[in-house]
Design an enzyme around this catalytic site. Structure first.
Site: not given
Ligand SMILES: [Fe+2]
Lengths: 216, 235
Positions: B103, B142, B152, B155, B157
């Site tokens: 991110y 990640y 995770r 995905h 969001h």
């Molecule tokens: Fe996320």
């Protein structure tokens, strides 16, 4: 030549057998560059509170600042509070949303091109504190005391927690039909108190002072 | 009077799901107080989103000087209510990690490369039939600190306002070929079979030759309900 056919799909929400409400998921800890736009917590002016641009590089601050808001009737107020977890620790990665009526008690859905839009969003800071600048709402539908609907999101919050803020000094609270549904000993968790120039409204996710959350 | 909205269905996760560790100190222990839907819950800034947030940003791959790294994707679908009616003119906000699963956020300290050409934030608006489409790159999986060797699944969001305060939804869209979904505590807060509602579908029609893979993902918000509160209360 190959036929352009889809692989056999697994069961998903396109399938009538499963079709229904999309489940909620957490916003996680990294929403700050993707949800709060410039000025999202100032409902009456152009200050840029509510976002946290220090959490990502400036060239990635792509969420635009919408156009100026114009004159808004009513009493300007500041609402602030801390979001706290079960151990009383500040929640530094929560996001608070508000929805409220204007000073005359009307909700503006935006179909008119003027007027106050009572919707805002604010990230909490490292101290767990969120802050909004808005106007004090009027009474809604002649029955409800002035109030602000609040949604709480955050890392560890799988689905939005809904609550309401009422104002300590408002005589209409005594006859409010929603407050009346709340056990008397927990009602004070929904009451904002005037502290200095601001209305203080802490949101306690769990524990002795746990805020009342609603099933809506 | 504005019609009420239906309540949560069986597919919504609980606030406390202990395998997702941070829900433990951050979920209420007192029962929720059930309230009727008043004007406050049945209204929202439904037509005001551009005045609130600004315009649409439907292509997450063209926000910087060059194309971002990664597999280009088209995500398309409809926003519907649970009775199958389209939800037109509603905003969907989008944020995601880059192709490496990183991110653009200072608190994301995982040692995967940042991409100067990818922010990962966007916003679309549904048309009269509830349709939306955006272009992005497929995010990477990640690691996270929830438990030993936790990852995770990939995905995106998604955040939707819908017509009213009662219909607000924040969710995550997953990909159909991802084995991490099955062992992810966040996705598994949603019991099966409902967890599958979070998974997109690969679609060859949406896929553009020599350009991008297409995925379909319909988002379903709460429907209208004419049942008076008292009946619903005693049901
Ligand atoms: Fe996320």
């Amino acid at each position: 030549m190959h036929d352009q056919v889809n692989p056999a799909p697994r069961l998903d929400n396109q399938d009538p057998v499963l079709f229904g409400q999309t489940p909620s998921q957490t916003v996680g800890p990294f929403f700050h560059y993707g949800l709060p736009w410039k000025g999202c917590a100032d409902l009456i002016g152009d200050s840029e509170i509510g976002a946290r641009p220090e959490l990502f590089p400036a060239e990635h601050y792509v969420l635009a600042s919408p156009t100026a808001k114009g004159e808004v009737a009513g009493e300007p107020i500041v609402i602030e509070g801390a979001v706290l977890d079960a151990d009383g620790k500040a929640v530094s990665d929560a996001m608070i949303e508000i929805w409220q009526a204007d000073a005359a008690g009307r909700y503006v859905d935006g179909s008119s091109h003027s007027g106050f839009i009572g919707w805002g969003r604010a990230s909490t800071g490292e101290d767990g504190v969120y802050r909004f600048v808005t106007i004090r709402p009027g009474r809604v539908d002649d029955q409800q005391a002035p109030h602000i609907a609040i949604g709480v999101f955050g890392r560890g919050v799988i689905k939005r927690l809904a609550t309401r803020l009422y104002f300590e000094d408002d005589a209409a609270n005594a006859a409010d039909p929603i407050l009346a549904l709340v056990p008397a000993e927990r009602r004070q968790t929904l009451i904002a108190r005037k502290v200095g120039q601001a209305w203080r409204f802490d949101i306690v996710l769990q524990g002795d002072r746990e805020t009342v959350f609603f099933d809506i | 009077m504005n019609p009420n909205f239906k309540r949560e269905d069986a597919g919504q996760p609980p606030s406390l799901h202990a395998p997702y560790a941070s829900t433990v100190p951050r979920s209420p222990r007192q029962p929720l107080v059930r309230i009727p839907h008043t004007l406050t819950e049945t209204t929202g800034p439904s037509n005001a989103w551009p005045r609130l947030m600004g315009g649409a940003m439907a292509d997450l791959t063209t926000q910087h000087k060059a194309m971002p790294q990664g597999q280009r994707i088209i995500v398309s679908g409809r926003v519907l209510d649970e009775d199958g009616r389209p939800v037109p003119n509603t905003v969907m906000e989008i944020w995601q990690a880059n192709a490496a699963g990183r991110y653009i956020h200072k608190k994301d300290q995982w040692d995967a490369p940042l991409d100067p050409n990818f922010t990962g934030a966007g916003r679309v608006i549904t048309d009269d039939e509830g349709r939306y489409q955006f272009v992005s790159i497929r995010p990477g999986a990640y690691p996270w600190g929830n438990h030993h060797n936790a990852w995770r699944p990939a995905h995106i969001h998604l955040s939707l306002l819908g017509p009213a305060f009662a219909t607000r939804l924040v969710t995550q869209m997953y990909f159909p070929d991802d084995p991490l979904i099955e062992i992810d505590p966040i996705a598994n807060a949603v019991p099966l079979p409902y967890r599958q509602r979070l998974v997109s579908r690969f679609d060859i029609e949406t896929t553009k030759p020599n350009w991008a893979l297409g995925y379909l993902f319909d988002v379903v918000l709460r429907g209208r309900d004419q049942t008076p509160f008292e009946d619903d209360h005693h049901a």
